[in-house]
Structure formats: C-alpha cells, structure tokens
Design a protein around this motif. Structure first.
Motif, PDB file in Angstrom:
ATOM      1  N   GLU A 193       0.808  -1.225   0.000  1.00 48.36           N
ATOM      2  CA  GLU A 193       0.000   0.000   0.000  1.00 48.36           C
ATOM      3  C   GLU A 193       0.844   1.279   0.000  1.00 48.36           C
ATOM      4  N   SER A 194       2.145   1.144   0.122  1.00 51.63           N
ATOM      5  CA  SER A 194       3.009   2.333   0.096  1.00 51.63           C
ATOM      6  C   SER A 194       3.898   2.375  -1.149  1.00 51.63           C
ATOM      7  N   LEU A 195       3.690   1.445  -2.076  1.00 47.46           N
ATOM      8  CA  LEU A 195       4.468   1.434  -3.318  1.00 47.46           C
ATOM      9  C   LEU A 195       4.106   2.642  -4.173  1.00 47.46           C
ATOM     10  N   THR A 196       5.076   3.109  -4.943  1.00 47.53           N
ATOM     11  CA  THR A 196       4.849   4.246  -5.833  1.00 47.53           C
ATOM     12  C   THR A 196       4.966   3.809  -7.293  1.00 47.53           C
ATOM     13  N   LYS A 197       4.587   4.704  -8.190  1.00 51.16           N
ATOM     14  CA  LYS A 197       4.727   4.410  -9.616  1.00 51.16           C
ATOM     15  C   LYS A 197       6.182   4.168  -9.993  1.00 51.16           C
ATOM     16  N   GLU A 198       7.086   4.895  -9.344  1.00 49.56           N
ATOM     17  CA  GLU A 198       8.504   4.726  -9.635  1.00 49.56           C
ATOM     18  C   GLU A 198       8.983   3.336  -9.249  1.00 49.56           C
ATOM     19  N   ASP A 199       8.430   2.798  -8.158  1.00 54.39           N
ATOM     20  CA  ASP A 199       8.779   1.426  -7.754  1.00 54.39           C
ATOM     21  C   ASP A 199       8.363   0.429  -8.828  1.00 54.39           C
ATOM     22  N   VAL A 200       7.181   0.646  -9.365  1.00 52.29           N
ATOM     23  CA  VAL A 200       6.677  -0.252 -10.411  1.00 52.29           C
ATOM     24  C   VAL A 200       7.499  -0.083 -11.684  1.00 52.29           C
ATOM     25  N   ARG A 201       7.853   1.155 -11.998  1.00 51.46           N
ATOM     26  CA  ARG A 201       8.653   1.431 -13.194  1.00 51.46           C
ATOM     27  C   ARG A 201      10.005   0.724 -13.104  1.00 51.46           C
ATOM     28  N   LYS A 202      10.567   0.677 -11.894  1.00 49.86           N
ATOM     29  CA  LYS A 202      11.868   0.040 -11.704  1.00 49.86           C
ATOM     30  C   LYS A 202      11.800  -1.472 -11.935  1.00 49.86           C
ATOM     31  N   VAL A 203      10.653  -2.073 -11.617  1.00 50.43           N
ATOM     32  CA  VAL A 203      10.515  -3.520 -11.823  1.00 50.43           C
ATOM     33  C   VAL A 203      10.746  -3.860 -13.295  1.00 50.43           C
ATOM     34  N   LEU A 204      10.089  -3.119 -14.165  1.00 49.01           N
ATOM     35  CA  LEU A 204      10.255  -3.358 -15.600  1.00 49.01           C
ATOM     36  C   LEU A 204      11.651  -2.978 -16.072  1.00 49.01           C
ATOM     37  N   ARG A 205      12.082  -1.791 -15.663  1.00 44.91           N
ATOM     38  CA  ARG A 205      13.378  -1.302 -16.140  1.00 44.91           C
ATOM     39  C   ARG A 205      14.513  -2.218 -15.688  1.00 44.91           C
ATOM     40  N   ASN A 206      14.491  -2.635 -14.416  1.00 47.24           N
ATOM     41  CA  ASN A 206      15.542  -3.507 -13.906  1.00 47.24           C
ATOM     42  C   ASN A 206      15.505  -4.883 -14.555  1.00 47.24           C
ATOM     43  N   PHE A 207      14.286  -5.353 -14.846  1.00 50.56           N
ATOM     44  CA  PHE A 207      14.171  -6.657 -15.507  1.00 50.56           C
ATOM     45  C   PHE A 207      14.821  -6.621 -16.884  1.00 50.56           C
ATOM     46  N   VAL A 208      14.466  -5.602 -17.685  1.00 46.06           N
ATOM     47  CA  VAL A 208      15.002  -5.490 -19.040  1.00 46.06           C
ATOM     48  C   VAL A 208      16.512  -5.264 -18.996  1.00 46.06           C
ATOM     49  N   THR A 209      16.959  -4.385 -18.092  1.00 44.71           N
ATOM     50  CA  THR A 209      18.395  -4.088 -18.001  1.00 44.71           C
ATOM     51  C   THR A 209      19.186  -5.310 -17.584  1.00 44.71           C
ATOM     52  N   ASP A 210      18.664  -6.021 -16.592  1.00 45.55           N
ATOM     53  CA  ASP A 210      19.374  -7.192 -16.062  1.00 45.55           C
ATOM     54  C   ASP A 210      19.421  -8.327 -17.084  1.00 45.55           C
TER      55      ASP A 210
END
Length: 328
Positions: A193-210
């Motif tokens: 309940e305290s997650l932000t849009k940036e947290d969600v954005r990082k999930v995708l970005r980190n997945f693709v980068t990694d």
C-alpha cells in the motif's frame, strides 16, 4: 371458368411435385445458391409481373370479364341478333371500379424499391464488417510477429571473455517477467500500500536491463505500443456494436501470453501520462488470476491476495480486467 380452374389445378400440381420431389433431391451446392439469390429473384419477379400486368392489364381485364364474370363475348340486340363483339370500351363502368389498381401497383413498386434499398444497406454493412475483420486479423498477426520477435541474448563470462550462452525467446521472456513480478509482490507484501509508480517502473526497467546485460532492450517497450493501435482500431469502429467489440477484445486477450498481461499491467500503472490506462478502459483485456478458489493452496491464495491489493492500491480501473468485478 373451367379453363381457369384447370389452370389453377395444374399450377398447384406442378408446385407440389417441385417442392415434394424435385427440390429435396437437388445438390446441396445448388440449394445454397438458391438461398443466396432467392430474395433478389423474388424482387425481380414481382417487378416483372407488375410491369406485365401494367402494360397488358386491359387484355387481362377483358379475359377475366369474359371467363370469370361470365360477360358475353358477343353483343346482341333485343331480337337476339349478334351486332358485334365485346370491346374494351364496353367494360368502362367495370374498369372504373378497378382504376385504383394503378395506385396499388405504384405503392407495391415503391415498397419493392424501399426493400431493395434496405437490402443494399445490409449488404454494404456486411462488406464493411468483412473489410474490418480482415484488417483486424492482419494487424493482430503483425502484432504477434512483433511480440514474438523480441529476443534477449544471454551471456556468460569465460575468463575475461563474454560469450553468448543462449537467447531467450518471447515465451521465456514473459514467463521470467511474470515470475519476477510475483517475487516483487512477495518481497514487498508488507508495504504494497506504500508502493509508488517509480517502484513499479523500476521492476520493468531492472528486468530489461538485467536480462539484456545493459544492452539495448530489443524493442521490448515499443512492441507494446501496437496494442494501443489495435485496441483503438476496434474501439473507434462505428459499424461494430458493443457485443462485437467485446468479441474482438477477447480475441486480442486470448492471443497474449500471461506474462504479457502482467507487463501491460505494469505499463498501465507506471505510464506517466496514463496513455495505456485510457486506451485499455472497457476492454477486459487483462485476464489475470484474481479469483480465489476453495481448492487453492495457501501459497496460491496469498499470491492472488497480494495481486488484488496491488491493483486496488493503484486504483486501476476494473474495466481493464476480465474479472474486474472482484476488484469493486
């Protein structure tokens, strides 16, 4: 009068023979053609009959007067001597009674023209829908080709040299993405309940980068923009009713990998200008596992509960989900 009765009897007999023995034994291909052209043929026959009656009505009227009404064909004087034959002018009083036939035929003609216009409109609409259908499946196939063309090359180091070990195809990529998202929710279950849009954005970005080892993304993000074009193509087509649009949305939904749907959910939430959210409204495109079943194990139940909490936290429109009623 007898001639008329005999003619009617022969007509009924011929019709009986045709419908009882001839038509049932016709080839199926011929029957399909008959069904296809039956209505136009009837319309043409009605028009021809109306024209024939219009131009030959006087002769037909005279024939009916003599054979049906029993008016003598010859004219005799008071002494019984034949003085002439029956002329059309002699039937003037009777003809006046049936003068309204002209109006009747005019009305029938207008009715036939109106019906023909309706048929043409229906045919035009069918052709438009066929054209839309062909274009839709062409775009869908093109979209699937783009999605399936996504490749993530994997490398491993052998000494100081980086060597390509394998290449992930789209099936593997979206399967891994789905697992990564599930692990992210599990790891952050206490603070969903305290997650932000940036947290969600990082999930995708980190997945693709990694997974691409800091190389280019191989069109991962741009490939999803085709969904917007496809969805809008269906949404803005005026010849489709809501039921037909729902059908095409279901075709799109069923063509997607499960991981694709999770990727789209992440894009909907993390998009800075809500472009995906607005596009996917009222499509039921995201068919995610949200319904908790009695046979679910504790682990599966907790996964679904976390996913529901995540969606509700970001207030994603329920109309994006096939089972969106579970989010209300």
């Amino acid at each position: 009068m007898l001639n008329i009765l005999i003619g009617c009897f022969l007509g009924f007999f011929i019709c009986f023979v045709v419908f009882r023995w001839v038509i049932p034994n016709l080839p199926e291909s011929f029957k399909e053609k008959v069904k296809k052209y039956f209505v136009p043929a009837v319309i043409v026959a009605i028009i021809l009959l109306a024209l024939i009656l219009y131009f030959f009505l006087p002769l037909a009227f005279k024939f009916v007067a003599i054979n049906l009404w029993g008016i003598p064909e010859t004219i005799k004087n008071s002494k019984g001597v034949v003085t002439g034959t029956l002329q059309l002018t002699d039937l003037g009083p009777l003809g006046d009674i049936y003068g309204s036939l002209n109006t009747l035929f005019t009305s029938l003609t207008l009715g036939v023209i109106a019906y023909t216009a309706i048929l043409q409109y229906r045919v035009s609409k069918v052709m438009q829908k066929d054209s839309f259908k062909n274009m839709f499946y062409s775009l869908l196939e093109q979209n699937r080709e783009i999605i399936n063309s996504i490749k993530f090359p994997q490398f491993e180091k052998i000494g100081l040299i980086k060597v390509k070990s394998e290449t992930w195809d789209s099936v593997k990529i979206f399967s891994e993405l789905s697992d990564t998202f599930t692990e992210f929710l599990e790891k952050n279950h206490h603070r969903i309940e305290s997650l932000t849009k940036e947290d969600v954005r990082k999930v995708l970005r980190n997945f693709v980068t990694d997974k691409t080892k800091n190389t280019r993304s191989n069109g991962f993000y741009s490939s999803f923009k085709n969904y917007k074009s496809l969805i809008n193509y269906v949404k803005h087509e005026e010849i489709l009713n809501e039921e037909e649009k729902s059908f095409y949305f279901s075709v799109i939904r069923n063509s997607m990998y499960y991981g694709e749907k999770k990727a789209l959910l992440l894009l909907v939430i993390s998009s800075s200008n809500d472009e995906y959210l607005e596009c996917f409204k009222d499509t039921s495109l995201l068919d995610l596992k949200l319904k908790i079943l009695s046979r679910d194990l504790i682990e599966e139940r907790e996964k679904k509960e976390r996913l529901i909490r995540f969606i509700k936290h970001f207030k994603v429109d329920p109309s994006l989900f096939k089972n969106g009623d579970l989010l209300k």
